[in-house]
Design a protein around this motif. Sequence first.
Motif, PDB file in Angstrom:
ATOM      1  N   ARG A  69       0.829  -1.215   0.000  1.00 18.05           N
ATOM      2  CA  ARG A  69       0.000   0.000   0.000  1.00 18.05           C
ATOM      3  C   ARG A  69       0.855   1.253   0.000  1.00 18.05           C
ATOM      4  O   ARG A  69       0.466   2.285  -0.582  1.00 18.05           O
ATOM      5  N   MET A  70       2.036   1.199   0.621  1.00 19.89           N
ATOM      6  CA  MET A  70       2.901   2.367   0.722  1.00 19.89           C
ATOM      7  C   MET A  70       3.986   2.404  -0.350  1.00 19.89           C
ATOM      8  O   MET A  70       4.917   3.220  -0.282  1.00 19.89           O
ATOM      9  N   GLY A  71       3.857   1.550  -1.357  1.00 19.78           N
ATOM     10  CA  GLY A  71       4.809   1.575  -2.462  1.00 19.78           C
ATOM     11  C   GLY A  71       6.190   1.080  -2.082  1.00 19.78           C
ATOM     12  O   GLY A  71       7.186   1.455  -2.706  1.00 19.78           O
ATOM     13  N   LEU A  72       6.259   0.204  -1.072  1.00 13.97           N
ATOM     14  CA  LEU A  72       7.512  -0.369  -0.616  1.00 13.97           C
ATOM     15  C   LEU A  72       7.609  -1.831  -1.048  1.00 13.97           C
ATOM     16  O   LEU A  72       6.576  -2.486  -1.256  1.00 13.97           O
ATOM     17  N   PRO A  73       8.807  -2.372  -1.179  1.00 13.48           N
ATOM     18  CA  PRO A  73       8.935  -3.785  -1.569  1.00 13.48           C
ATOM     19  C   PRO A  73       8.539  -4.701  -0.410  1.00 13.48           C
ATOM     20  O   PRO A  73       9.074  -4.564   0.697  1.00 13.48           O
ATOM     21  N   PRO A  74       7.619  -5.613  -0.596  1.00 15.01           N
ATOM     22  CA  PRO A  74       7.244  -6.515   0.498  1.00 15.01           C
ATOM     23  C   PRO A  74       8.445  -7.347   0.956  1.00 15.01           C
ATOM     24  O   PRO A  74       9.195  -7.883   0.138  1.00 15.01           O
ATOM     25  N   LEU A  75       8.614  -7.442   2.265  1.00 13.45           N
ATOM     26  CA  LEU A  75       9.626  -8.328   2.832  1.00 13.45           C
ATOM     27  C   LEU A  75       9.047  -9.732   2.843  1.00 13.45           C
ATOM     28  O   LEU A  75       7.945  -9.937   3.360  1.00 13.45           O
ATOM     29  N   PRO A  76       9.741 -10.715   2.272  1.00 13.05           N
ATOM     30  CA  PRO A  76       9.196 -12.085   2.301  1.00 13.05           C
ATOM     31  C   PRO A  76       8.872 -12.531   3.720  1.00 13.05           C
ATOM     32  O   PRO A  76       9.588 -12.180   4.666  1.00 13.05           O
ATOM     33  N   GLY A 118      -7.853   5.189   1.360  1.00 14.59           N
ATOM     34  CA  GLY A 118      -6.682   5.761   2.006  1.00 14.59           C
ATOM     35  C   GLY A 118      -5.781   4.690   2.592  1.00 14.59           C
ATOM     36  O   GLY A 118      -5.757   3.542   2.130  1.00 14.59           O
ATOM     37  N   THR A 119      -5.065   5.051   3.648  1.00 11.29           N
ATOM     38  CA  THR A 119      -4.079   4.132   4.237  1.00 11.29           C
ATOM     39  C   THR A 119      -4.557   3.528   5.558  1.00 11.29           C
ATOM     40  O   THR A 119      -3.752   3.027   6.339  1.00 11.29           O
ATOM     41  N   GLY A 120      -5.855   3.553   5.809  1.00 16.46           N
ATOM     42  CA  GLY A 120      -6.370   3.083   7.091  1.00 16.46           C
ATOM     43  C   GLY A 120      -6.032   1.647   7.416  1.00 16.46           C
ATOM     44  O   GLY A 120      -5.835   1.291   8.573  1.00 16.46           O
ATOM     45  N   ALA A 121      -5.946   0.778   6.400  1.00 18.25           N
ATOM     46  CA  ALA A 121      -5.664  -0.636   6.642  1.00 18.25           C
ATOM     47  C   ALA A 121      -4.172  -0.924   6.709  1.00 18.25           C
ATOM     48  O   ALA A 121      -3.780  -2.047   7.010  1.00 18.25           O
ATOM     49  N   ALA A 122      -3.344   0.076   6.418  1.00 15.17           N
ATOM     50  CA  ALA A 122      -1.888  -0.098   6.480  1.00 15.17           C
ATOM     51  C   ALA A 122      -1.373   0.372   7.835  1.00 15.17           C
ATOM     52  O   ALA A 122      -1.884   1.334   8.406  1.00 15.17           O
ATOM     53  N   LYS A 123      -0.351  -0.309   8.333  1.00  8.90           N
ATOM     54  CA  LYS A 123       0.251   0.103   9.596  1.00  8.90           C
ATOM     55  C   LYS A 123       1.439   1.004   9.256  1.00  8.90           C
ATOM     56  O   LYS A 123       2.602   0.587   9.244  1.00  8.90           O
ATOM     57  N   CYS A 124       1.107   2.249   8.940  1.00 10.36           N
ATOM     58  CA  CYS A 124       2.129   3.210   8.528  1.00 10.36           C
ATOM     59  C   CYS A 124       2.188   4.356   9.535  1.00 10.36           C
ATOM     60  O   CYS A 124       1.189   4.704  10.175  1.00 10.36           O
TER      61      CYS A 124
END
Length: 375
Positions: free
Chosen positions: A117-124, A208-214
């Motif tokens: 969601r934040m445009g970052l590479p997922p960590l496996p 928005g970003t409500g479901a992301a822990k940012c």
Amino acid sequence: MSTALHAAAHADVSSAFPLVRTAHPVSEIERAAVLAAPGFGQYFTDHMASAVWTPEAGWHDRGVSALKPFSLHPGAAVLHYAQEIFEGLKAYRHADGSVWLFRPEVNARRFARSARRMGLPPLPEEDFLASVEALVRADEAWVPVSTGEESLYLRPFMFAAEISLGMRPSRSVQYCAIASPAQPFFGSVMRGLTLWVSTSYTRAARGGTGAAKCGGNYGASLAAQADAQRHGCDQVLYLDGAGEEGCIEESGAMNLFLVTSGGELITPAALGTILEGVTRDTVLALASEFGLKAVERPVTFAELREGIAEGTVTEVFAAGTAAVLTPVSGIKGEGYELRVGDGTSGQRTAALRARVLDIQYGRAEDPYGWMRRVV
């Protein structure tokens, strides 16, 4: 799986983050003083896990090393565009001295969702698990012997490290996990929280970003939290729109639950504007053990207010990794104050809380396979 096999099954995974021990660990005397009264998030262990991502090399430079500050250029993207995420989970020491994590796979999957969601590479997922396990093993001496819900709080996080003011996803990303011994977030006494109904601030919006822990979600919540404290309340009760016409969402950094006289355990539906908490999911899974029917659906504030006034909503509690299950004794807003039940912790809340803690600390069987042994 036996305890020995369970530990062995993850040994090779953790070795993906090789350990280089610090040359300057905290002394045993200093560590004992910290563990006697750690507070929450005030002290940190000797080591940290880390990894780096670039488009060319993917994830690399994995390892556990001495806890140390980051050196960031003033043009680092995270400082300008808040491209950052984090997680929170705990390590628990059982009576036999072993150390366990609670449902870390769920945290790993949520970390990956937040990254996307934040445009970052997922960590496996295997890297997430390996990093926190390796960190706990390195700093096992920091895991408290629990006398009142003490634990080792783990904070994995990821941020945009590229030196660039370009408005695009960062091409250099730093992952890290740190650890902090912790006491109960709201203290050891099961006192009820009072929530302030915010009509000035909303937590998130659809899309928005409500479901992301940012971090941005939490930074934006601080003004609302200060507003709640000015009104003599512990936490905020967010609604999904301005005024009091909307549906309830979260309470600060915690999910909300209602217990009804009809035997329902109701929580707001996860529709992209609230965080799908690990404790939230745990409570929903345990509901049937206590004769409760788990229900996820929108709950208007008017319905909540009416239910408390009429006695059909008998208990309200908040749930989260730090808070575990914490009862809500009252709700306040402009010109009104509601008392939930008799103002004390309800029986179902107390029973659910005890069940979660008994599994986490190894005082009860874990029929769900939620606990993962590390040491």
